[in-house]
Structures are given as structure tokens and as C-alpha cells.
Scaffold this motif. Structure first.
Motif, short mmCIF file in Angstrom:
data_model
loop_
_atom_site.label_atom_id
_atom_site.label_comp_id
_atom_site.label_asym_id
_atom_site.label_seq_id
_atom_site.Cartn_x
_atom_site.Cartn_y
_atom_site.Cartn_z
N LYS A 7 17.72 54.69 36.78
CA LYS A 7 18.29 55.99 36.44
C LYS A 7 19.38 56.41 37.44
CE LYS A 7 18.27 60.11 34.38
NZ LYS A 7 18.71 60.33 32.99
N PHE A 8 19.22 56.05 38.71
CA PHE A 8 20.16 56.49 39.75
C PHE A 8 21.58 55.95 39.52
CE2 PHE A 8 18.57 52.44 41.25
CZ PHE A 8 19.64 51.85 41.93
N LEU A 9 21.72 54.92 38.68
CA LEU A 9 23.03 54.34 38.41
C LEU A 9 23.77 55.02 37.27
CD1 LEU A 9 21.97 50.59 38.58
CD2 LEU A 9 23.48 51.72 40.21
N SER A 10 23.10 55.92 36.57
CA SER A 10 23.62 56.44 35.30
C SER A 10 24.93 57.21 35.44
CB SER A 10 22.57 57.30 34.60
OG SER A 10 22.19 58.39 35.42
N VAL A 11 25.15 57.89 36.56
CA VAL A 11 26.38 58.68 36.72
C VAL A 11 27.57 57.79 37.03
CG1 VAL A 11 27.52 60.49 38.05
CG2 VAL A 11 25.10 60.73 37.45
N LYS A 12 27.44 56.94 38.05
CA LYS A 12 28.57 56.10 38.47
C LYS A 12 28.69 54.81 37.66
CE LYS A 12 30.07 58.59 41.98
NZ LYS A 12 30.12 58.14 43.36
N TRP A 13 27.56 54.23 37.29
CA TRP A 13 27.57 52.94 36.60
C TRP A 13 26.60 52.96 35.41
CZ3 TRP A 13 31.14 49.34 37.35
CH2 TRP A 13 31.89 49.42 38.52
N PRO A 14 26.93 53.75 34.38
CA PRO A 14 26.02 53.89 33.22
C PRO A 14 25.74 52.58 32.50
CG PRO A 14 28.18 54.84 32.76
CD PRO A 14 28.15 54.57 34.22
N VAL A 15 26.71 51.66 32.50
CA VAL A 15 26.48 50.40 31.82
C VAL A 15 25.36 49.60 32.49
CG1 VAL A 15 28.24 49.13 33.16
CG2 VAL A 15 27.60 48.33 30.87
N LEU A 16 25.29 49.66 33.81
CA LEU A 16 24.21 48.99 34.53
C LEU A 16 22.88 49.71 34.29
CD1 LEU A 16 25.94 48.14 37.95
CD2 LEU A 16 25.56 46.63 36.00
N ALA A 17 22.93 51.04 34.30
CA ALA A 17 21.72 51.81 34.06
C ALA A 17 21.14 51.50 32.68
CB ALA A 17 22.01 53.31 34.19
N ASN A 18 22.00 51.40 31.67
CA ASN A 18 21.55 51.11 30.31
C ASN A 18 20.97 49.71 30.19
OD1 ASN A 18 21.94 53.42 28.61
ND2 ASN A 18 24.14 53.20 28.93
N LEU A 19 21.66 48.72 30.78
CA LEU A 19 21.16 47.35 30.71
C LEU A 19 19.81 47.24 31.41
CD1 LEU A 19 24.34 45.15 31.37
CD2 LEU A 19 22.85 45.07 29.35
N GLY A 20 19.69 47.91 32.56
CA GLY A 20 18.42 47.89 33.29
C GLY A 20 17.30 48.50 32.47
N GLU A 21 17.59 49.61 31.79
CA GLU A 21 16.55 50.29 31.00
C GLU A 21 16.19 49.48 29.76
OE1 GLU A 21 15.41 54.75 29.36
OE2 GLU A 21 17.36 54.40 30.36
N ILE A 22 17.17 48.84 29.14
CA ILE A 22 16.86 47.98 27.99
C ILE A 22 15.93 46.85 28.43
CG2 ILE A 22 17.85 46.30 26.38
CD1 ILE A 22 20.36 48.05 26.26
N ALA A 23 16.23 46.28 29.60
CA ALA A 23 15.37 45.20 30.13
C ALA A 23 13.96 45.71 30.35
CB ALA A 23 15.97 44.65 31.42
N GLU A 24 13.82 46.93 30.88
CA GLU A 24 12.49 47.50 31.13
C GLU A 24 11.72 47.71 29.83
OE1 GLU A 24 12.89 50.35 35.03
OE2 GLU A 24 13.89 51.00 33.20
N ARG A 25 12.37 48.29 28.83
CA ARG A 25 11.69 48.63 27.58
C ARG A 25 11.18 47.39 26.84
NH1 ARG A 25 10.99 52.39 29.90
NH2 ARG A 25 12.24 54.30 29.92
N ASN A 26 11.83 46.24 27.06
CA ASN A 26 11.43 45.01 26.38
C ASN A 26 10.34 44.23 27.12
OD1 ASN A 26 13.15 44.26 23.87
ND2 ASN A 26 14.66 45.07 25.32
N LEU A 27 9.98 44.67 28.33
CA LEU A 27 9.11 43.87 29.19
C LEU A 27 7.82 43.45 28.51
CD1 LEU A 27 8.38 42.64 31.96
CD2 LEU A 27 7.44 44.89 32.59
N HIS A 28 7.11 44.38 27.91
CA HIS A 28 5.76 44.10 27.42
C HIS A 28 5.73 43.36 26.08
CE1 HIS A 28 3.86 46.29 30.66
NE2 HIS A 28 4.74 47.26 30.48
N HIS A 29 6.71 43.61 25.24
CA HIS A 29 6.64 42.98 23.92
C HIS A 29 7.63 41.81 23.78
CE1 HIS A 29 10.34 45.08 22.87
NE2 HIS A 29 10.40 44.37 21.75
N ASP A 30 8.65 41.73 24.65
CA ASP A 30 9.64 40.65 24.54
C ASP A 30 10.24 40.34 25.91
OD1 ASP A 30 11.44 38.77 23.74
OD2 ASP A 30 12.65 40.10 22.48
#
Length: 747
Positions: A7-30
Motif C-alpha cells: 500500500k505504501f507504494l500507491s501514491v508514488k508508484w501505483p503500478v507497483l502497488a497494484n502488481l504487488g496486491e494482485i500477487a497477494e490476492r492470488n496467493l491462496h488459490h493460484d
């Protein structure tokens, strides 16, 4: 919904914040998608680093080439290099082999967070406080999960379109040297803030051990890993006794020679050394292992205590348990298998006795003070001193003394491999000549007796006993991810001329453009010999407080005044000219501001006036030679052109090779130096820095200062370039022509 670790990357580097969060959300099922997204994350982050640094991306334009480039340039430290490579490799496995390990995906998320913290603190906010990794919670509703991922993907697509604009803006920024230096400092501080778990530390250490030639099986001891004859292995989680399990046990074949204890990064490994060392003696024997010794006091001869970073209180502590008098020490990396073989092969006590009883009679051709220097150095070594400083005036045969010392240290096996480190190629060639020409025992020279290599670090051979290398070549090798060096490659480093502790004057063009500035050069000079777990013997012609702080007071000193008194060097006579010539400029001329003075020195009018005066004092047709010190390459070229013009007008049919420019900007520099040293022509050499240190031509009778010198240490070295006695010409003293007031400036 759980807040993302990124989340801390969302202001300066939102693209990294989004990729990181997508990776997190997929952890348990994919987890396969998690790993793949993190690979994309690493690629975007590397692109951001290139943009910030204003660097052109290398060819071929792939991730591995980019990562290697950043590491070799010193932009990213080793730990970050390892993080990025791990993400790249695992991402490739996910993309091409369907790799979907949830554990690997979790470990990679944790590593990517640490990488992100380093990036953010280095390039955005150095006050940012590190985050503790929180494992993403599994979303039970598939509908909710799909909605979250759809929203994140839509946002990410938008952010990637904006990313190109941001990177283009960053590339257009001009990055100053000051900003680069500050960023490197922030990088180091940011790295120290990373928190590695013991598991992360073990993983990192396993990768490092593999690079050094250890076989690290994927299985631990409990999973069946065992030592094997003929294989040098590092086995994880090896039980030494009923209560203690080493993180890694290192085996030469089946012989247990060392173990590693890792701590989480926040813990101080040194404070744990007492307990760790005790475990080296309290070992339960097993049928699967052998021991180097049957002495129960030190069943395991070597131990390491470490965590994630290689720094005091957070790095690698090494202890040799074989003698109670040994002291734990901090080292840069792990020993290779060959390093342990070397340590176990040599009996240090026996080597010490050999050196104590080694006759010095075969060095009878050496001067008395050279013999005394050798004895003083050996006495310090026998007292277990690891940093030695020797101060001998230029021209007193310090390199020749070193040849005799090196022979004795190799013969008695005090050391196995010695690095002779210089800061310029010309000095290295001179050293090699001394190795070939200095007669030792049985009238042999060092190259007759031992394998000596000169400037061949890329093809390093264990049979080589002495390697002559430049600082630049060692630094390049150490920055290379596939470096051939381990910390045990050399056990002694003789540093011929350590001059950077004083203020350096010029732009370092005579050394190499690989250095950003003087401070960068000094830091890398240190790294070139600090990396090795070796005794340092520093040979210098100027002992300053900075050197004494690093290496202690000199174990031996022989100054210029001593050499003159003993008849080994000549004194000089100063002639003031140019700016100091009262009849031309008046007494008040030296009150000119320094900036104006520097500009005046570079003008054609000033140079011509000095050269007109100089040619009345020198004879270019004789064997008496002259060195003119210029301010820059362009200044040197101007001096050469004017001097040639004036001399041709005065002397008919003057050979065009009478005056030459010897600077970093001309071709065949080494050839020109050799001709200046050994032939009558060139008779006059115009240089900037190449001839300031390490060159001693007995036929040089004139030194001309046509440049300002701010460092007294450098000035003293320049002043001694003509101090040697000559048996070819009548030389009772030498002339120093001061055209810029350098004697007044430096007293």
C-alpha cells in the motif's frame, strides 16, 4: 478487506502497488499467478531504477542483463541483486514450467516487500519506516475474489499506460555526482533496515555458498542429506548434539570442517559467538561424518556466526577454534572449499618457526635499511599483526625490498598466495620488472622460483603464488556476479603505494572513468583489499594520519632526508619562474585569486612565457631529461605544441620525438613511458598524473611545475621523481622549476 503490504507504494508508484496486491490476492488459490506477477513487478522496478539513475538499458534488453548491469555498476548491492534474480528465476519457472508452490510464492512475496522497502527508501523517502510482512488472508468467496482481481487488473492497466510518461520524465532529469553519491549512501542505510527472518538468511546463505563451490542439497539432514566422499557439501539443519542444530554444516568430502549459525537480521551474531563456539566442541559423533582431528577440544575447526547483512553486528563472524589465542574476526563472505583446504594444509606454528630461523644472508646485495625493513615487517607478522604500514621515500628501492620479503614469506609458508596491488598499470609493470631482476637465493629471481602473474585476474589460477593487479581490475572482478574471487583467494595483500588518504588533486582520468569521483575511488580502493580475509602490508612514500588510523603506526620508516644523508638520493635546487619572476610580474602577482590563477595557467600567453624561460635552462640534445607537470590533458597538449615550436626555432633538425605528451588521452602510453625510461628520446615528457608516482628515471634532472598542487602528499611524491642517482650522467643535484608558486602554497 486486508490492507496490502504494498500500500505504501500507491501514491508514488501505483503500478507497483497494484502488481504487488494482485500477487497477494492470488496467493491462496493460484500461487503460480502470484509468482508470475512478482516477476513482472521485478521488471517494472528495474525499469524504474534505470530511469532514476539516467542509465541507458543494456543490450540484449532482458531482465538478467539489466540486473547484472546494475550490480556491476555498483547501483544495487549484492542482497538486492540476489532478491531480483530470485524473483526472475522463480517467475520464469512459473511462466514456462507451471511452478505453483504456495510456500515459494509466500517467500517471494516477503522478499519482494523487502526489495520494495529498499527501493522506496533509496529513491523516494529515506525516512520511511520498514514494514513487517503480513501474510495475505484467504478470501473465502470466489465472487468477491474475482471482483477484487478485476478491479485491480483494470487499475493496473491504466497505471501501466501512465508509467511510460513517468519513466520518460525521470530519464530527462540530469543526475549530478552529488545526488549519485547521496543515493549510494541512502542505499546502504536502506539495506540495513531490511529485516530478514532466519529462514530468509539461510536461503540467502545457501545461494552464496553455492556460488563459492559448495554443493547445497535441497534436502536438510532430517530429510536425508548426508556428506559424500569427493563432494564438498553444505548441508542444512545438521544436529551437532542433542540440543543444538547448525543451520549449515560444511563438509570436505565426509570431513566436517565448519558450521554456520544464522540469526535473524535484528540480532547481533557476535553476542552469540561464545555459545556457538562451545557447540564446536560439544559434538556427538555419527557414522556419517569424519573429523579433521580427534581432539575433543576442537572437533570442528571453523565456525561462522551470521545473519542477512555483511556488517559489524549484522554480518559474518569467523573463528578458528584450533588455537585458544585466535580472535574472532568479521569477514566479507564465506570461505570456499579450497580456502579450508589451504587453512588445514599449512601448520602456522611450524611456518612461524621457519621464518624465525630463516637466514637472511642470501639478501646480502640488499641495502642495510632494506634488510632492516624486512626484519621489522617479519617481527610484526610474528606478533600476529594483520595491518602493517611501511613508509619509505620514493627511490629507495621499496619494491625491491618487497621482493625479498615476499620470497621469504612464501618460502616459509607464512602465506600461500599474495596479491601485489597497484593503482596504475605502469607501476605494475615496474614491479614485475623488479620481480624478474632482483636476485635472491641461489642467484634465482622470484619469477624463476614461483608462478607470478601480471594483470591476469580473469584467468586466475590457484597455482599462482603472486598476482600483480590494479585496483581497477580487482574492483571490476568483485562487482562481476560471476567473480572468480572468494575471500580466501589471497591471504596477504601488498599494497604498493597507498596515496588516496590525502587530498587528490585532479579528475582521476589517469586512473579510470569507472570511478564517479575521488570519494568513490577511495571507497572502491578500500573494497579492493578489504574484501579478502588477508593480512595487509601497505608500502607508502608518505605516512599520513589517515593511513596510520587505518593501519597503525609504521613498522618501519626511511625518509627522504635519511636517504640523502646516506647518499642514496639527491637533493634539489629550486628556481622560481613564470608567476614568481619579479622582473616580469611584480611581487604582488601571487595575490591573484586562486580561480583566476588556475585560468591564467591555462592560457597560451602564460605557457609561452614560461617555456621561453625554460628552454634557456635545459638542453634537449643532452642525456639530461625533463618532466613538465601540466594541469590537464588539453593543457599538456598546449605545452607540447609550444615547446616543440620554440625548440625547433632554437635547434635545427630537432627530432620530433624529443618532446612527448604522456597522459591518459594519448595512445601507447606504456610504450612512451618505456622509451622515456630506457632511451635518450624522448628527452622531455609532459604529463598530468601518470608520471607523478611510481616512475623513477635516473636521467631526469629537471622538474617543471606548471600546475597547482593542493595535496602536500602528492607534491612530495612529484618532487622526488628526479631524486635518483645516475651513473650515466654527471648529476650532483636536480632542478625544480616552480612557475606557479607551488612551494609558497604548500610551504
Amino acid at each position: 478487506m486486508l490492507v496490502s503490504n504494498f500500500k505504501f507504494l500507491s501514491v508514488k508508484w501505483p503500478v507497483l502497488a497494484n502488481l504487488g496486491e494482485i500477487a497477494e490476492r492470488n496467493l491462496h488459490h493460484d500461487p503460480n499467478t502470484t509468482i508470475f506477477k512478482l516477476r513482472l513487478y521485478g521488471e517494472q522496478l528495474v525499469g524504474a531504477i534505470f530511469a532514476y539513475e539516467g542509465k541507458q538499458e543494456p543490450r540484449p534488453n532482458n531482465q538478467v542483463t539489466k540486473i547484472n548491469f546494475l550490480y556491476s555498476c555498483g547501483i544495487i548491492p549484492e542482497a538486492i541483486y540476489n532478491f531480483l534474480n530470485d524473483i526472475r528465476k522463480k517467475g520464469n519457472e512459473a511462466a514456462h514450467e507451471g511452478h505453483d508452490s504456495k510456500q515459494d510464492a509466500t517467500d517471494l512475496l516477503r522478499a519482494t516487500l523487502q526489495l520494495s522497502i529498499w527501493f522506496f527508501r533509496t529513491y523516494e523517502d529515506d525516512q520511511f519506516q520498514p514494514l513487517t510482512f503480513i501474510e495475505p488472508i484467504k478470501v473465502q468467496s470466489s465472487t468477491e475474489l474475482k471482483k477484487q482481481l478485476d478491479d485491480l487488473t483494470t487499475s493496473n492497466t491504466h497505471q501501466i499506460n501512465l508509467l511510460k510518461e513517468k519513466l520518460d520524465e525521470l530519464r530527462l532529469r540530469e543526475v549530478s555526482k552529488e545526488e549519485t553519491i547521496l543515493r549510494r549512501a541512502r542505499s546502504i542505510v536502506a539495506l540495513s533496515a531490511i529485516r530478514l527472518t532466519e529462514k530468509d538468511s539461510r536461503k540467502l546463505i545457501g545461494e552464496q555458498l553455492t556460488k563459492l563451490g559448495w554443493f547445497c542439497p535441497e534436502e536438510s539432514y532430517s530429510q536425508g542429506a548426508r556428506p559424500t566422499e569427493g563432494i564438498n557439501s553444505a548441508i542444512a539443519k545438521w544436529p551437532l548434539n542433542d540440543k543444538y542444530m547448525a543451520d549449515y554444516a560444511l563438509f570436505l568430502g565426509t570431513k566436517l570442517v565448519a558450521f554456520i549459525d544464522t540469526k535473524s537480521q535484528g540480532r547481533d551474531p557476535y553476542s552469540q559467538l561464545g555459545r556457538i563456539i562451545k557447540n564446536a566442541t560439544n559434538v556427538i559423533r555419527r557414522d556419517t561424518e569424519d573429523f579433521v582431528t580427534l581432539n575433543n577440544d576442537n572437533l570442528i575447526p571453523f565456525v561462522f556466526a551470521a545473519n542477512g547483512l555483511l556488517k559489524i553486528n549484522s554480518g559474518i563472524w569467523f573463528y578458528d577454534t584450533r588455537k585458544n589465542t585466535n580472535i574472532p574476526r568479521i569477514i566479507s563472505s564465506w570461505y570456499s572449499p579450497q580456502g579450508f583446504i589451504d587453512l588445514l594444509r599449512v601448520d602456522k606454528d611450524l611456518s612461524v618457526k621457519r621464518l624465525e630461523h630463516e637466514s637472511i644472508d642470501y639478501l646480502s646485495d640488499f641495502r642495510d635499511y632494506q634488510i632492516k625493513a624486512i626484519k621489522k615487517i617479519e617481527e610484526a607478522l610474528l606478533e600476529s599483526r594483520n595491518n602493517l604500514l611501511v613508509n619509505m621515500a620514493s627511490g629507495t628501492g621499496m619494491t625491491r625490498m618487497a621482493v625479498g620479503l615476499i620470497y621469504r614469506l612464501l618460502k616459509t609458508e607464512i602465506f600461500k598466495r599474495i596479491l601485489f596491488l597497484v593503482d596504475r598499470i605502469s607501476v605494475g609493470h615496474k614491479a614485475y620488472e623488479a620481480f624478474r631482476e632482483t636476485k635472491l637465493e641461489g642467484n634465482f629471481n622470484l619469477t624463476d622460483i614461483y608462478n607470478i602473474e601480471c594483470f591476469d585476474s580473469r584467468n586466475f589460477d590457484l597455482k599462482t603464488r603472486v598476482s600483480i593487479e590494479t585496483v581497477q581490475s580487482i574492483v571490476r572482478n568483485l562487482e562481476n556476479p560471476n567473480s572468480v574471487f572468494s575471500v580466501d583467494t589471497y591471504d596477504c595483500i601488498v599494497i604498493d603505494g597507498l596515496y588516496w588518504s590525502g587530498e587528490l588533486d585532479n579528475d582521476l582520468s589517469y586512473i579510470n572513468s569507472m570511478f564517479i569521483n575521488k570519494e568513490d575511488y577511495q571507497g572502491k580502493y578500500m573494497s579492493a583489499f578489504d574484501y579478502f580475509d588477508a593480512t595487509k602490508i601497505v608500502l607508502t612514500t608518505n605516512s599520513e594520519k589517515n593511513l596510520e588510523y587505518l593501519f597503525g603506526e609504521p613498522v618501519f620508516t626511511y625518509l627522504y632526508e635519511n636517504a640523502i644523508s646516506d647518499g642514496h638520493l639527491l637533493g634539489y635546487k629550486v628556481t622560481k619562474m613564470g608567476l614568481l619572476s619579479e622582473q616580469k610580474y611584480g611581487k604582488g602577482f601571487l595575490t591573484v585569486e586562486e580561480v583566476q590563477l588556475d585560468k591564467l595557467i591555462l592560457t597560451e600567453k602564460f605557457v609561452r612565457s614560461v617555456m621561453v624561460e625554460l628552454i634557456e635552462h635545459i638542453d634537449p640534445l643532452s642525456n639530461k631529461k625533463t618532466i613538465v607537470f601540466a594541469s590537464s590533458n588539453d593543457h599538456a597538449e598546449l605545452i607540447v605544441n609550444i615547446l616543440r615550436e620554440l625548440l625547433v626555432n632554437k635547434y635545427e633538425n630537432l627530432d620530433k620525438n624529443t618532446v612527448v605528451q604522456i597522459t591518459s588521452s594519448v595512445d601507447d602510453v606504456q610504450q612512451k613511458i618505456r622509451l622515456f625510461e630506457n632511451e635518450r628520446l624522448p628527452n622531455i615528457a609532459v604529463s598530468v598524473d601518470i608520471l607523478t608516482i611510481g616512475i623513477n628515471v635516473p636521467e631526469v634532472c629537471n622538474l617543471v611545475f606548471l600546475r597547482q598542487v593542493k595535496s602536500k602528499m602528492l607534491f612530495e611524491n612529484m618532487l622526488l621523481r628526479a631524486s635518483r642517482l645516475s651513473f650515466k650522467i654527471d648529476k650532483q643535484y636536480y632542478n625544480v622549476f616552480d612557475a606557479v608558486g607551488v612551494f609558497e602554497t604548500l610551504g
